[in-house]
Design a protein around this motif. Structure first.
Motif, PDB file in Angstrom:
ATOM      1  N   MET A   1       0.822  -1.199   0.000  1.00  0.00           N
ATOM      2  CA  MET A   1       0.000   0.000   0.000  1.00  0.00           C
ATOM      3  C   MET A   1       0.862   1.258   0.000  1.00  0.00           C
ATOM      4  O   MET A   1       0.519   2.241  -0.649  1.00  0.00           O
ATOM      5  CB  MET A   1      -0.921  -0.041   1.226  1.00  0.00           C
ATOM      6  N   ALA A   2       1.980   1.230   0.718  1.00  0.00           N
ATOM      7  CA  ALA A   2       2.860   2.391   0.774  1.00  0.00           C
ATOM      8  C   ALA A   2       3.483   2.650  -0.593  1.00  0.00           C
ATOM      9  O   ALA A   2       3.684   3.809  -0.983  1.00  0.00           O
ATOM     10  CB  ALA A   2       3.942   2.189   1.829  1.00  0.00           C
ATOM     11  N   ALA A   3       3.800   1.578  -1.329  1.00  0.00           N
ATOM     12  CA  ALA A   3       4.374   1.751  -2.659  1.00  0.00           C
ATOM     13  C   ALA A   3       3.366   2.405  -3.605  1.00  0.00           C
ATOM     14  O   ALA A   3       3.724   3.247  -4.430  1.00  0.00           O
ATOM     15  CB  ALA A   3       4.818   0.401  -3.214  1.00  0.00           C
ATOM     16  N   LEU A   4       2.105   2.048  -3.461  1.00  0.00           N
ATOM     17  CA  LEU A   4       1.066   2.661  -4.286  1.00  0.00           C
ATOM     18  C   LEU A   4       0.932   4.155  -3.979  1.00  0.00           C
ATOM     19  O   LEU A   4       0.761   4.965  -4.884  1.00  0.00           O
ATOM     20  CB  LEU A   4      -0.263   1.944  -4.046  1.00  0.00           C
ATOM     21  N   ALA A   5       1.038   4.524  -2.720  1.00  0.00           N
ATOM     22  CA  ALA A   5       0.960   5.934  -2.338  1.00  0.00           C
ATOM     23  C   ALA A   5       2.120   6.710  -2.960  1.00  0.00           C
ATOM     24  O   ALA A   5       1.936   7.824  -3.464  1.00  0.00           O
ATOM     25  CB  ALA A   5       0.979   6.064  -0.822  1.00  0.00           C
ATOM     26  N   TRP A   6       3.320   6.122  -2.949  1.00  0.00           N
ATOM     27  CA  TRP A   6       4.478   6.806  -3.535  1.00  0.00           C
ATOM     28  C   TRP A   6       4.364   6.922  -5.050  1.00  0.00           C
ATOM     29  O   TRP A   6       4.898   7.841  -5.654  1.00  0.00           O
ATOM     30  CB  TRP A   6       5.775   6.091  -3.164  1.00  0.00           C
ATOM     31  N   LEU A   7       3.667   6.003  -5.683  1.00  0.00           N
ATOM     32  CA  LEU A   7       3.463   6.097  -7.123  1.00  0.00           C
ATOM     33  C   LEU A   7       2.356   7.092  -7.488  1.00  0.00           C
ATOM     34  O   LEU A   7       2.380   7.693  -8.560  1.00  0.00           O
ATOM     35  CB  LEU A   7       3.118   4.721  -7.695  1.00  0.00           C
ATOM     36  N   LEU A   8       1.379   7.266  -6.603  1.00  0.00           N
ATOM     37  CA  LEU A   8       0.281   8.178  -6.892  1.00  0.00           C
ATOM     38  C   LEU A   8       0.673   9.642  -6.702  1.00  0.00           C
ATOM     39  O   LEU A   8       0.071  10.525  -7.333  1.00  0.00           O
ATOM     40  CB  LEU A   8      -0.928   7.850  -6.015  1.00  0.00           C
ATOM     41  N   ILE A   9       1.665   9.929  -5.878  1.00  0.00           N
ATOM     42  CA  ILE A   9       2.093  11.317  -5.649  1.00  0.00           C
ATOM     43  C   ILE A   9       2.541  11.973  -6.961  1.00  0.00           C
ATOM     44  O   ILE A   9       2.065  13.065  -7.293  1.00  0.00           O
ATOM     45  CB  ILE A   9       3.167  11.379  -4.556  1.00  0.00           C
ATOM     46  N   PRO A  10       3.428  11.361  -7.758  1.00  0.00           N
ATOM     47  CA  PRO A  10       3.796  12.002  -9.027  1.00  0.00           C
ATOM     48  C   PRO A  10       2.641  12.085 -10.018  1.00  0.00           C
ATOM     49  O   PRO A  10       2.566  13.037 -10.809  1.00  0.00           O
ATOM     50  CB  PRO A  10       4.910  11.112  -9.586  1.00  0.00           C
ATOM     51  N   VAL A  11       1.724  11.114  -9.976  1.00  0.00           N
ATOM     52  CA  VAL A  11       0.570  11.154 -10.875  1.00  0.00           C
ATOM     53  C   VAL A  11      -0.301  12.359 -10.537  1.00  0.00           C
ATOM     54  O   VAL A  11      -0.711  13.115 -11.429  1.00  0.00           O
ATOM     55  CB  VAL A  11      -0.237   9.839 -10.796  1.00  0.00           C
ATOM     56  N   PHE A  12      -0.575  12.581  -9.258  1.00  0.00           N
ATOM     57  CA  PHE A  12      -1.371  13.745  -8.847  1.00  0.00           C
ATOM     58  C   PHE A  12      -0.630  15.051  -9.130  1.00  0.00           C
ATOM     59  O   PHE A  12      -1.240  16.053  -9.521  1.00  0.00           O
ATOM     60  CB  PHE A  12      -1.742  13.663  -7.369  1.00  0.00           C
ATOM     61  N   ALA A  13       0.685  15.048  -8.961  1.00  0.00           N
ATOM     62  CA  ALA A  13       1.466  16.252  -9.258  1.00  0.00           C
ATOM     63  C   ALA A  13       1.419  16.574 -10.747  1.00  0.00           C
ATOM     64  O   ALA A  13       1.280  17.742 -11.143  1.00  0.00           O
ATOM     65  CB  ALA A  13       2.908  16.066  -8.797  1.00  0.00           C
ATOM     66  N   ALA A  14       1.521  15.574 -11.598  1.00  0.00           N
ATOM     67  CA  ALA A  14       1.445  15.792 -13.042  1.00  0.00           C
ATOM     68  C   ALA A  14       0.054  16.267 -13.442  1.00  0.00           C
ATOM     69  O   ALA A  14      -0.087  17.152 -14.297  1.00  0.00           O
ATOM     70  CB  ALA A  14       1.805  14.507 -13.783  1.00  0.00           C
ATOM     71  N   PHE A  15      -0.959  15.698 -12.834  1.00  0.00           N
ATOM     72  CA  PHE A  15      -2.334  16.119 -13.117  1.00  0.00           C
ATOM     73  C   PHE A  15      -2.550  17.582 -12.698  1.00  0.00           C
ATOM     74  O   PHE A  15      -3.128  18.371 -13.433  1.00  0.00           O
ATOM     75  CB  PHE A  15      -3.309  15.196 -12.379  1.00  0.00           C
ATOM     76  N   GLY A  16      -2.057  17.929 -11.523  1.00  0.00           N
ATOM     77  CA  GLY A  16      -2.158  19.323 -11.070  1.00  0.00           C
ATOM     78  C   GLY A  16      -1.377  20.273 -11.954  1.00  0.00           C
ATOM     79  O   GLY A  16      -1.823  21.389 -12.241  1.00  0.00           O
ATOM     80  N   ALA A  17      -0.193  19.855 -12.403  1.00  0.00           N
ATOM     81  CA  ALA A  17       0.608  20.688 -13.295  1.00  0.00           C
ATOM     82  C   ALA A  17      -0.088  20.878 -14.641  1.00  0.00           C
ATOM     83  O   ALA A  17      -0.033  21.964 -15.226  1.00  0.00           O
ATOM     84  CB  ALA A  17       1.984  20.067 -13.496  1.00  0.00           C
ATOM     85  N   ALA A  18      -0.760  19.851 -15.124  1.00  0.00           N
ATOM     86  CA  ALA A  18      -1.489  19.968 -16.393  1.00  0.00           C
ATOM     87  C   ALA A  18      -2.656  20.938 -16.262  1.00  0.00           C
ATOM     88  O   ALA A  18      -2.902  21.757 -17.156  1.00  0.00           O
ATOM     89  CB  ALA A  18      -1.984  18.593 -16.848  1.00  0.00           C
ATOM     90  N   ILE A  19      -3.355  20.875 -15.155  1.00  0.00           N
ATOM     91  CA  ILE A  19      -4.464  21.805 -14.926  1.00  0.00           C
ATOM     92  C   ILE A  19      -3.936  23.232 -14.812  1.00  0.00           C
ATOM     93  O   ILE A  19      -4.474  24.162 -15.415  1.00  0.00           O
ATOM     94  CB  ILE A  19      -5.263  21.405 -13.671  1.00  0.00           C
ATOM     95  N   TRP A  20      -2.880  23.421 -14.054  1.00  0.00           N
ATOM     96  CA  TRP A  20      -2.307  24.765 -13.898  1.00  0.00           C
ATOM     97  C   TRP A  20      -1.770  25.292 -15.223  1.00  0.00           C
ATOM     98  O   TRP A  20      -1.959  26.463 -15.543  1.00  0.00           O
ATOM     99  CB  TRP A  20      -1.189  24.748 -12.857  1.00  0.00           C
ATOM    100  N   GLY A  21      -1.129  24.439 -16.005  1.00  0.00           N
ATOM    101  CA  GLY A  21      -0.610  24.859 -17.303  1.00  0.00           C
ATOM    102  C   GLY A  21      -1.716  25.284 -18.250  1.00  0.00           C
ATOM    103  O   GLY A  21      -1.587  26.262 -18.983  1.00  0.00           O
ATOM    104  N   GLY A  22      -2.801  24.548 -18.240  1.00  0.00           N
ATOM    105  CA  GLY A  22      -3.936  24.923 -19.082  1.00  0.00           C
ATOM    106  C   GLY A  22      -4.558  26.236 -18.635  1.00  0.00           C
ATOM    107  O   GLY A  22      -4.947  27.068 -19.449  1.00  0.00           O
ATOM    108  N   TRP A  23      -4.626  26.450 -17.335  1.00  0.00           N
ATOM    109  CA  TRP A  23      -5.184  27.698 -16.811  1.00  0.00           C
ATOM    110  C   TRP A  23      -4.257  28.875 -17.112  1.00  0.00           C
ATOM    111  O   TRP A  23      -4.711  29.955 -17.472  1.00  0.00           O
ATOM    112  CB  TRP A  23      -5.405  27.572 -15.304  1.00  0.00           C
ATOM    113  N   ALA A  24      -2.957  28.685 -16.991  1.00  0.00           N
ATOM    114  CA  ALA A  24      -1.999  29.764 -17.223  1.00  0.00           C
ATOM    115  C   ALA A  24      -1.925  30.133 -18.704  1.00  0.00           C
ATOM    116  O   ALA A  24      -1.638  31.279 -19.038  1.00  0.00           O
ATOM    117  CB  ALA A  24      -0.623  29.356 -16.710  1.00  0.00           C
TER     118      ALA A  24
END
Length: 62
Positions: A1-24
């Protein structure tokens, strides 16, 4: 479960960066049209107010 959490952090960061990039990168030129029209009206009003008046003499403080 901890490994899944560490893999989801970059996925959420990339998703947030994509949203911010589209807004900017959004198109924000709609406000410029009204501002430029207002500036043109301002220039016309200033030209009308000074067109019939006498020239102002410069006062020197020397």
């Amino acid at each position: 479960m901890a490994a899944l959490a560490w893999l989801l952090i970059p996925v959420f960061a990339a998703f947030g960066a994509a949203i911010w990039g589209g807004w900017a990168a959004r198109n924000r030129t709609t406000g410029d049209v009204t501002e430029l029209a207002g500036y043109a009206k301002f220039r016309e009003a200033m030209e009308k107010s000074h067109s019939g008046s006498e020239p102002v003499e410069q006062i020197s403080n020397a």
